[in-house]
Design a protein around this motif. Structure first.
Motif, PDB file in Angstrom:
ATOM      1  N   ARG A   1      20.760  17.603 -30.497  1.00 38.06           N
ATOM      2  CA  ARG A   1      21.944  17.719 -29.641  1.00 38.06           C
ATOM      3  C   ARG A   1      22.942  18.718 -30.223  1.00 38.06           C
ATOM      4  O   ARG A   1      23.803  19.235 -29.504  1.00 38.06           O
ATOM      5  CB  ARG A   1      22.599  16.354 -29.463  1.00 38.06           C
ATOM      6  N   GLU A   2      22.825  18.996 -31.531  1.00 44.25           N
ATOM      7  CA  GLU A   2      23.699  19.992 -32.157  1.00 44.25           C
ATOM      8  C   GLU A   2      23.462  21.392 -31.590  1.00 44.25           C
ATOM      9  O   GLU A   2      24.336  22.254 -31.684  1.00 44.25           O
ATOM     10  CB  GLU A   2      23.464  20.019 -33.666  1.00 44.25           C
ATOM     11  N   LEU A   3      22.292  21.604 -31.017  1.00 49.03           N
ATOM     12  CA  LEU A   3      21.964  22.920 -30.468  1.00 49.03           C
ATOM     13  C   LEU A   3      22.792  23.251 -29.233  1.00 49.03           C
ATOM     14  O   LEU A   3      22.855  24.410 -28.822  1.00 49.03           O
ATOM     15  CB  LEU A   3      20.472  22.981 -30.117  1.00 49.03           C
ATOM     16  N   ALA A   4      23.418  22.241 -28.646  1.00 53.88           N
ATOM     17  CA  ALA A   4      24.189  22.451 -27.419  1.00 53.88           C
ATOM     18  C   ALA A   4      25.692  22.413 -27.629  1.00 53.88           C
ATOM     19  O   ALA A   4      26.443  22.699 -26.691  1.00 53.88           O
ATOM     20  CB  ALA A   4      23.794  21.405 -26.372  1.00 53.88           C
ATOM     21  N   ASP A   5      26.142  22.072 -28.833  1.00 56.96           N
ATOM     22  CA  ASP A   5      27.594  21.938 -29.026  1.00 56.96           C
ATOM     23  C   ASP A   5      28.160  22.843 -30.118  1.00 56.96           C
ATOM     24  O   ASP A   5      29.335  22.738 -30.469  1.00 56.96           O
ATOM     25  CB  ASP A   5      27.959  20.478 -29.324  1.00 56.96           C
ATOM     26  N   GLY A   6      27.344  23.725 -30.677  1.00 55.29           N
ATOM     27  CA  GLY A   6      27.844  24.681 -31.659  1.00 55.29           C
ATOM     28  C   GLY A   6      27.668  24.268 -33.104  1.00 55.29           C
ATOM     29  O   GLY A   6      27.824  25.097 -34.011  1.00 55.29           O
TER      30      GLY A   6
END
Length: 289
Positions: A271-276
């Motif tokens: 999910r870190e790939l979508a929030d920077g």
């Protein structure tokens, strides 16, 4: 899946040690290109001094093209040797974390192809019309204009394909659900959970490119978007696995390898790939083991 490590430096995949050591081959090739650039530079100055201005249509673009083509080789070496991600080499986009190819290389690619087109066509037309005269044998005079002209047409066609988007610069986009890798003629996509393996390998081209091979769990796991519509497009086959030339990316081959491996092995963190957060971790060097 076990990561590939070398005894020399645990951060460097073992299969990349040879390509890193053999970088002198690229330097040798660049030295040859630079020698041609100096030759055309000398001829450009000589043509100016002697008032042979019609020759500048050949000499000047040839010099600038050879000078420009040297830069990508240096950038490949820098990316191959880099162990810390370069600032500006990755960014957060609406679709996910994007890792871009070397921007300077992408800019110069069109430049030296266009300059090469001008130089080759000027040489060919000049020889056919008798405006240019060079010390050649009769057979060379009859053959070289055709060969150099054909090379110019190929370079010009390449420029057109790039300008129309039928050939595109490399790009990697990582979303929480899938990985997309774009190469010149197509974009290959695969869901993270359908990846069977990720390994560092060396391609036997351009002095053994440092590459990353991503193997699908089954053949239908890959989704292919072919954006090349040009000559021989019908005979070009997509490889059975995704192969990314890691040293074409500005972030650096080693950071890219560990970045992809981390998010392959840690699904809860994707999910870190979508929030920077993935961009920050990559730039801080947290993912290089």
């Amino acid at each position: 899946m076990e990561a590939q490590r070398s005894g020399e430096d645990g951060r460097i995949p073992a299969d990349w040690l040879y390509s890193r050591k053999m970088r002198w081959l690229i330097f040798l090739g660049l030295a040859m290109v630079a020698s041609f650039a100096l030759l055309w530079a000398w001829q450009t100055v000589a043509a100016l001094v002697e008032g042979r201005f019609e020759y500048l249509w050949f000499y000047l673009p040839a010099f600038l093209s050879m000078a420009a083509v040297s830069v990508p080789g240096l950038e490949v070496i820098r990316s191959r040797m880099r162990t810390r991600a370069r600032v500006g080499s990755c960014e957060l986009r609406p679709e996910g974390t994007a890792i871009t190819a070397n921007r300077l290389h992408a800019l110069l690619l069109r430049s030296y192809l266009l300059l090469g087109t001008v130089a080759c066509l000027a040489f060919s037309v000049g020889m056919f019309t008798g405006v240019y005269t060079f010390p050649m044998t009769a057979s060379q005079e009859s053959l070289f204009p055709f060969l150099v002209g054909a090379l110019g047409v190929c370079c010009g066609g390449y420029v057109v394909l790039l300008a129309t988007g039928r050939l595109r610069n490399p790009l990697i986009v990582c979303t929480p659900t899938e990985l997309r890798v774009r190469r010149g003629i197509e974009t290959q996509s695969i869901e993270w959970d359908r990846i069977a393996g990720l390994e560092a390998t060396s391609l036997r081209e351009y002095q053994r490119n440092s590459a990353i091979r991503i193997s699908p769990a089954n053949p239908d796991a890959l989704t292919i978007d072919r954006h090349y519509r040009g000559p021989f497009s019908g005979v070009l086959k997509s490889p059975p696995a995704i192969v990314a030339k890691a040293d074409q990316f500005e972030v650096g081959a080693v950071p890219l390898y560990w970045f992809l491996r981390y998010y392959l092995e840690h699904p809860d963190d994707r999910r870190e790939l979508a929030d920077g957060r993935a961009v920050g971790r990559l730039l801080r060097g947290e993912l290089v083991s």
